[in-house]
Design a protein around this motif. Structure first.
Motif, PDB file in Angstrom:
ATOM      1  N   LEU B 338       0.845  -1.182   0.000  1.00 18.91           N
ATOM      2  CA  LEU B 338       0.000   0.000   0.000  1.00 18.91           C
ATOM      3  C   LEU B 338       0.885   1.239   0.000  1.00 18.91           C
ATOM      4  N   THR B 339       0.594   2.177  -0.884  1.00 26.72           N
ATOM      5  CA  THR B 339       1.413   3.389  -0.931  1.00 26.72           C
ATOM      6  C   THR B 339       1.316   4.150   0.386  1.00 26.72           C
ATOM      7  N   ASP B 340       0.186   3.957   1.092  1.00 30.19           N
ATOM      8  CA  ASP B 340       0.020   4.680   2.353  1.00 30.19           C
ATOM      9  C   ASP B 340       1.023   4.244   3.411  1.00 30.19           C
ATOM     10  N   ASN B 341       1.425   2.980   3.370  1.00 30.06           N
ATOM     11  CA  ASN B 341       2.342   2.453   4.382  1.00 30.06           C
ATOM     12  C   ASN B 341       3.797   2.613   3.983  1.00 30.06           C
ATOM     13  N   ASN B 342       4.048   3.147   2.797  1.00 33.12           N
ATOM     14  CA  ASN B 342       5.390   3.122   2.223  1.00 33.12           C
ATOM     15  C   ASN B 342       6.389   3.947   3.030  1.00 33.12           C
ATOM     16  N   ILE B 343       7.662   3.566   2.968  1.00 32.61           N
ATOM     17  CA  ILE B 343       8.743   4.428   3.444  1.00 32.61           C
ATOM     18  C   ILE B 343       9.841   4.468   2.381  1.00 32.61           C
ATOM     19  N   LEU B 344      10.800   5.356   2.592  1.00 28.65           N
ATOM     20  CA  LEU B 344      11.780   5.656   1.550  1.00 28.65           C
ATOM     21  C   LEU B 344      12.517   4.417   1.043  1.00 28.65           C
ATOM     22  N   ALA B 345      12.988   3.568   1.972  1.00 38.40           N
ATOM     23  CA  ALA B 345      13.785   2.412   1.565  1.00 38.40           C
ATOM     24  C   ALA B 345      12.962   1.451   0.717  1.00 38.40           C
ATOM     25  N   ASN B 346      11.667   1.354   1.028  1.00 43.36           N
ATOM     26  CA  ASN B 346      10.808   0.473   0.239  1.00 43.36           C
ATOM     27  C   ASN B 346      10.472   1.114  -1.107  1.00 43.36           C
ATOM     28  N   ALA B 347      10.311   2.433  -1.110  1.00 43.95           N
ATOM     29  CA  ALA B 347      10.072   3.140  -2.369  1.00 43.95           C
ATOM     30  C   ALA B 347      11.252   2.920  -3.302  1.00 43.95           C
ATOM     31  N   PHE B 348      12.469   2.950  -2.724  1.00 41.91           N
ATOM     32  CA  PHE B 348      13.661   2.679  -3.524  1.00 41.91           C
ATOM     33  C   PHE B 348      13.534   1.334  -4.218  1.00 41.91           C
ATOM     34  N   TYR B 349      13.177   0.309  -3.431  1.00 43.06           N
ATOM     35  CA  TYR B 349      13.099  -1.032  -4.008  1.00 43.06           C
ATOM     36  C   TYR B 349      12.020  -1.095  -5.091  1.00 43.06           C
ATOM     37  N   ASN B 350      10.869  -0.484  -4.819  1.00 41.99           N
ATOM     38  CA  ASN B 350       9.789  -0.525  -5.806  1.00 41.99           C
ATOM     39  C   ASN B 350      10.202   0.146  -7.110  1.00 41.99           C
ATOM     40  N   TRP B 351      10.878   1.278  -6.994  1.00 43.09           N
ATOM     41  CA  TRP B 351      11.306   1.970  -8.219  1.00 43.09           C
ATOM     42  C   TRP B 351      12.388   1.180  -8.937  1.00 43.09           C
ATOM     43  N   MET B 352      13.238   0.519  -8.162  1.00 47.89           N
ATOM     44  CA  MET B 352      14.271  -0.306  -8.789  1.00 47.89           C
ATOM     45  C   MET B 352      13.613  -1.465  -9.541  1.00 47.89           C
ATOM     46  N   SER B 353      12.571  -2.073  -8.941  1.00 51.31           N
ATOM     47  CA  SER B 353      11.949  -3.225  -9.611  1.00 51.31           C
ATOM     48  C   SER B 353      11.168  -2.827 -10.857  1.00 51.31           C
ATOM     49  N   VAL B 354      10.725  -1.564 -10.949  1.00 49.27           N
ATOM     50  CA  VAL B 354      10.016  -1.164 -12.168  1.00 49.27           C
ATOM     51  C   VAL B 354      10.953  -0.465 -13.143  1.00 49.27           C
ATOM     52  N   GLN B 355      12.255  -0.762 -13.055  1.00 52.30           N
ATOM     53  CA  GLN B 355      13.238  -0.263 -14.020  1.00 52.30           C
ATOM     54  C   GLN B 355      13.275   1.250 -14.075  1.00 52.30           C
ATOM     55  N   GLN B 356      13.286   1.891 -12.940  1.00 51.38           N
ATOM     56  CA  GLN B 356      13.422   3.346 -12.932  1.00 51.38           C
ATOM     57  C   GLN B 356      14.632   3.761 -12.098  1.00 51.38           C
ATOM     58  N   PRO B 357      15.846   3.564 -12.649  1.00 50.54           N
ATOM     59  CA  PRO B 357      17.067   3.858 -11.879  1.00 50.54           C
ATOM     60  C   PRO B 357      17.153   5.319 -11.466  1.00 50.54           C
ATOM     61  N   GLY B 358      16.496   6.209 -12.204  1.00 49.91           N
ATOM     62  CA  GLY B 358      16.558   7.620 -11.859  1.00 49.91           C
ATOM     63  C   GLY B 358      15.857   7.889 -10.545  1.00 49.91           C
ATOM     64  N   TRP B 359      14.592   7.450 -10.437  1.00 46.01           N
ATOM     65  CA  TRP B 359      13.854   7.653  -9.193  1.00 46.01           C
ATOM     66  C   TRP B 359      14.494   6.880  -8.056  1.00 46.01           C
ATOM     67  N   ALA B 360      14.836   5.608  -8.349  1.00 42.53           N
ATOM     68  CA  ALA B 360      15.448   4.784  -7.299  1.00 42.53           C
ATOM     69  C   ALA B 360      16.766   5.411  -6.841  1.00 42.53           C
ATOM     70  N   GLY B 361      17.540   5.923  -7.825  1.00 39.69           N
ATOM     71  CA  GLY B 361      18.807   6.566  -7.483  1.00 39.69           C
ATOM     72  C   GLY B 361      18.583   7.759  -6.580  1.00 39.69           C
ATOM     73  N   ALA B 362      17.560   8.565  -6.914  1.00 36.63           N
ATOM     74  CA  ALA B 362      17.272   9.735  -6.080  1.00 36.63           C
ATOM     75  C   ALA B 362      16.911   9.288  -4.664  1.00 36.63           C
ATOM     76  N   ALA B 363      16.098   8.231  -4.543  1.00 32.19           N
ATOM     77  CA  ALA B 363      15.730   7.737  -3.206  1.00 32.19           C
ATOM     78  C   ALA B 363      16.968   7.256  -2.453  1.00 32.19           C
ATOM     79  N   ALA B 364      17.843   6.498  -3.145  1.00 30.72           N
ATOM     80  CA  ALA B 364      19.051   5.979  -2.499  1.00 30.72           C
ATOM     81  C   ALA B 364      19.944   7.125  -2.037  1.00 30.72           C
TER      82      ALA B 364
END
Lengths: 307, 389
Positions: B338-364
């Motif tokens: 659920l996006t409501d429960n999300n935190i930064l480290a999990n957002a990183f993983y989600n963006w990494m799994s959907v092939q978005q290194p830019g967003w994931a990189g920014a989160a990291a």
């Protein structure tokens, strides 16, 4: 820190009066940690233990107990007490057997513990006992690497693994855990190594021993506690890791944590084996932890807190 | 571990020999290997260098790179360890020869580490920082520069809950874990059951967060349908006292706090262990003096115990804060995506799994940026507490 009491404290004269005081202090202490204190401690202990007990009970309840009623109904529902959940979980109950995941975890963990220890031992020796230009600078650089969150390294590492054809193989997982464990390992082993008296090393040198002899014959035996401290850390870290596992593992290399994570998403089909599978996943780290607890606490106090 | 400022004399090494050009060669090789990895990560695509899973190979090569059976996996594991140790032994054998220049000696001892850390960690971090400023299409292929757009994406309104949750995690988990840990450490200190009592609290540290999530699944289990018994402990209690059961992990903001409780449950053991060791290090004389002056119970705790261990408390709080910031497992397993429960480290993983290194990189990079000052502070405190001890 201004409020911190400063040392050294004068050693009290061990007179009869002092001894009596000590006894009285001890008595006061035991008295004050009486009813309320004990109650609070017991409440915390119970709160911390109940969830685990629930899982343990659930793991031994026969179908359809775990998926239809709470664990506090104990074995009165369904087919009563049984260990068949464990057998079903181990054999997969139609899905991937848990034994596969546990095998993968073992295959992943052992090299991922041995490799950073070996590399870090060599590096820590050089940092502690060989004088060379830029040594301090390099050591600080390695020390600073501890703060790099592993998230920062995952995507570029994956690119490199794909380029080498290593993606979703054990090699990518071994290499990743080795790289991520190195800074802490070097820091920890270097700390312990510097506590070894220099005279010991000097004596060996005078006897004509080279660096390798000093390293293997003089220092290594003394470093066993430090190696154990880091070893147990790295073991628990690798065995319990999910992020690296999900990022780099493939269908044939998936470790137990990723396996359990998959099971939780299929509660309707595998709800009966989920509790026992989770218990099976905990057994190995608990055994390692309980048997090496001494070293774990020592490592913790020496500053090995990894995130 | 006590901090001594006395520099220990290093072992004197034999003087530089004339064949020092060899060490230059060795170091150039190491640098070339690092450069090779960097080059390869800059130019993705092309056929895999070591193993092409779609090609056909001898059974041995297949076994090394893609072991299929139980026996093969075990063989590869043993081979990997053996080969690795053999390489290390070879390096030691080379540097042990007396005619080896010092540069080679040093390269033998720290070269492998320099290679691993420079290309695996340092370069990866730099690459991630670069990627956080790049634009990617939906297949994860780089298509030019993005400026600060990726960071902008992290801070869009869609991620408001995620950012708030992350801040809540960083503050709530350390405060409660440290409080529980401290209270418990004081209460069980020097009692008869100390070891066993501590083990109960500490065991959650040894198991994986995934297993912990499964344990807590049976506490938070969703409300049972009408007329059926509850599976989750919390809902059973809630129903027993006459409140409507709640789907604890699926509602906001209760869901976030439900997940935070799990992290507190795990981290309290760490706080307790470190604080307990620190409490035991308070000199008995100080406590006795305070007792003679009439301090006891709460007053002793507030005026003597807490000030004495304040540096350790700070270290514990910051350490747990960092761990909370990086928590991924609990949210991934229990958060129901659920996006409501999300935190930064999990957002990183989600963006990494959907092939978005830019967003994931920014989160990291954001995680990195938050961590740096905390750790600098932490290291200073640790020095201080060691100096006191």
């Amino acid at each position: 820190m201004t409020t911190t009491p400063t040392l050294p404290v004068p050693v009290p004269v061990q007179s009869g009066r002092a001894a009596k005081l000590a006894v009285r202090a001890e008595a006061a202490k035991t008295r004050l940690s009486s009813p309320w204190a004990s109650l609070i401690a017991v409440v915390i202990a119970v709160l911390w233990t109940v969830p685990t007990v629930g899982l343990l009970v659930n793991s031994t309840r026969g179908e359809p107990g775990p998926t239809t009623s709470g664990w506090w109904h104990l074995w009165g529902v369904g087919s009563g007490f049984t260990l068949s959940n464990y057998i079903n979980a181990w054999n997969g109950n139609g899905g991937t057997p848990l034994s596969d995941y546990i095998l993968n975890s073992v295959v992943i963990t052992l090299p991922a513990v041995v490799m950073p220890i070996t590399l870090a031992l060599l590096a820590a020796y050089a940092f502690a006992w060989i004088d060379f230009r830029g040594r301090n600078l390099l050591f600080v650089a390695v020390f600073v690497m501890q703060i790099v969150p592993i998230q920062v390294a995952l995507i570029p590492l994956n690119t490199v693994y794909v380029r080498f054809g290593l993606s979703s193989s054990f090699w990518s997982i071994w290499l990743s855990h080795t790289i991520f464990g190195l800074p802490l390992a070097i820091f920890l082993l270097h700390n312990f190594m510097k506590e070894i008296p220099p005279s010991l090393v000097e004596a060996a040198r005078v006897d004509g021993a080279g660096h390798v002899r000093i390293f293997t014959k003089v220092l290594l035996p003394l470093l066993v506690p430090a190696i154990a401290a880091f070893g147990i850390f790295q073991f628990l870290w690798v065995w319990n890791d999910l992020l690296v596992a999900l990022t780099f593992s493939g269908d044939t290399t998936r470790p137990i944590t990723a396996g359990i994570q998959q099971l939780t998403t299929q509660f309707s089909s595998s709800g009966n084996i989920l509790p026992s599978a989770a218990i099976l996943a905990m057994v190995v780290p608990l055994i390692v932890f309980l048997s090496l607890q001494r070293f774990f606490v020592r490592g913790l106090l020496a500053g090995s807190v990894k995130g | 571990m006590t901090q001594t400022d006395v520099a220990k004399p290093s072992v004197s090494t034999p003087p530089q020999r004339s064949r020092s050009w060899i060490s230059a060669v060795v170091w150039i090789v190491i640098a070339a290997l690092v450069g090779g990895v960097i080059y390869l990560s800059l130019s993705p695509g092309g056929s895999p260098l070591l193993y092409n899973s779609s090609g056909s190979h001898s059974w041995f090569v297949d076994m090394i790179f893609q072991p299929a059976t139980v026996a093969q996996k075990l063989v590869v594991m043993v081979l990997a360890i053996a080969a690795f140790l053999a390489v290390m032994a070879f390096i030691l054998w080379v540097v042990d020869r007396t005619s080896v220049p010092k540069g080679v000696l040093i390269a033998g001892f720290i070269g492998p580490v320099v290679l691993a850390l420079a290309s695996g960690l340092l370069w990866s971090a730099i690459k991630t920082i670069i990627q956080s400023f790049q634009k990617f299409d939906q297949f994860g292929t780089e298509i030019g520069w993005a400026g600060w757009a990726n960071y902008g994406h992290v801070f869009t309104s869609a991620n408001t809950h995620m950012l708030i949750n992350t801040v809540v995690w960083i503050f709530v988990v350390p405060i409660f874990a440290t409080t529980f840990g401290l209270v418990y450490a004081v209460l069980v200190d020097r009692t008869r059951f100390e070891a066993a009592a501590k083990a109960l609290i500490f065991l959650p540290m040894a198991i994986s967060m995934v297993a912990a999530s499964v344990i807590w699944k049976y506490v938070y289990f969703q409300p049972a349908p009408e007329g059926q018994p509850e599976i989750g402990l919390l809902n059973a209690i809630v129903r027993a006292i006459g409140i409507t059961p709640v789907n604890w992990t699926a509602e906001y903001p209760i869901g976030t706090f439900a997940l935070i409780v799990v992290m507190i449950w795990i981290q309290t053991g760490l706080a307790m262990t470190l604080l307990s060791a620190s409490i035991k290090a308070i000199p008995d004389e100080i406590i006795e003096a305070a007792r003679i002056d009439g301090a006891s119970g709460w007053r002793l705790f507030r005026s003597i115990t807490v000030p004495s261990i304040r540096p350790t408390i700070v270290v514990v709080i910051t350490t747990i804060a960092i761990a909370s910031l990086k928590t991924f497992d609990i949210v991934n397993v229990m958060g129901n995506n659920l996006t409501d429960n999300n935190i930064l480290a999990n957002a990183f993983y989600n963006w990494m799994s959907v092939q978005q290194p830019g967003w994931a990189g920014a989160a990291a990079v954001l995680i990195f940026v938050v961590v740096i000052p905390v750790i600098v502070f932490n290291v200073r405190q640790m020095r201080k507490s060691e100096a006191v001890r």
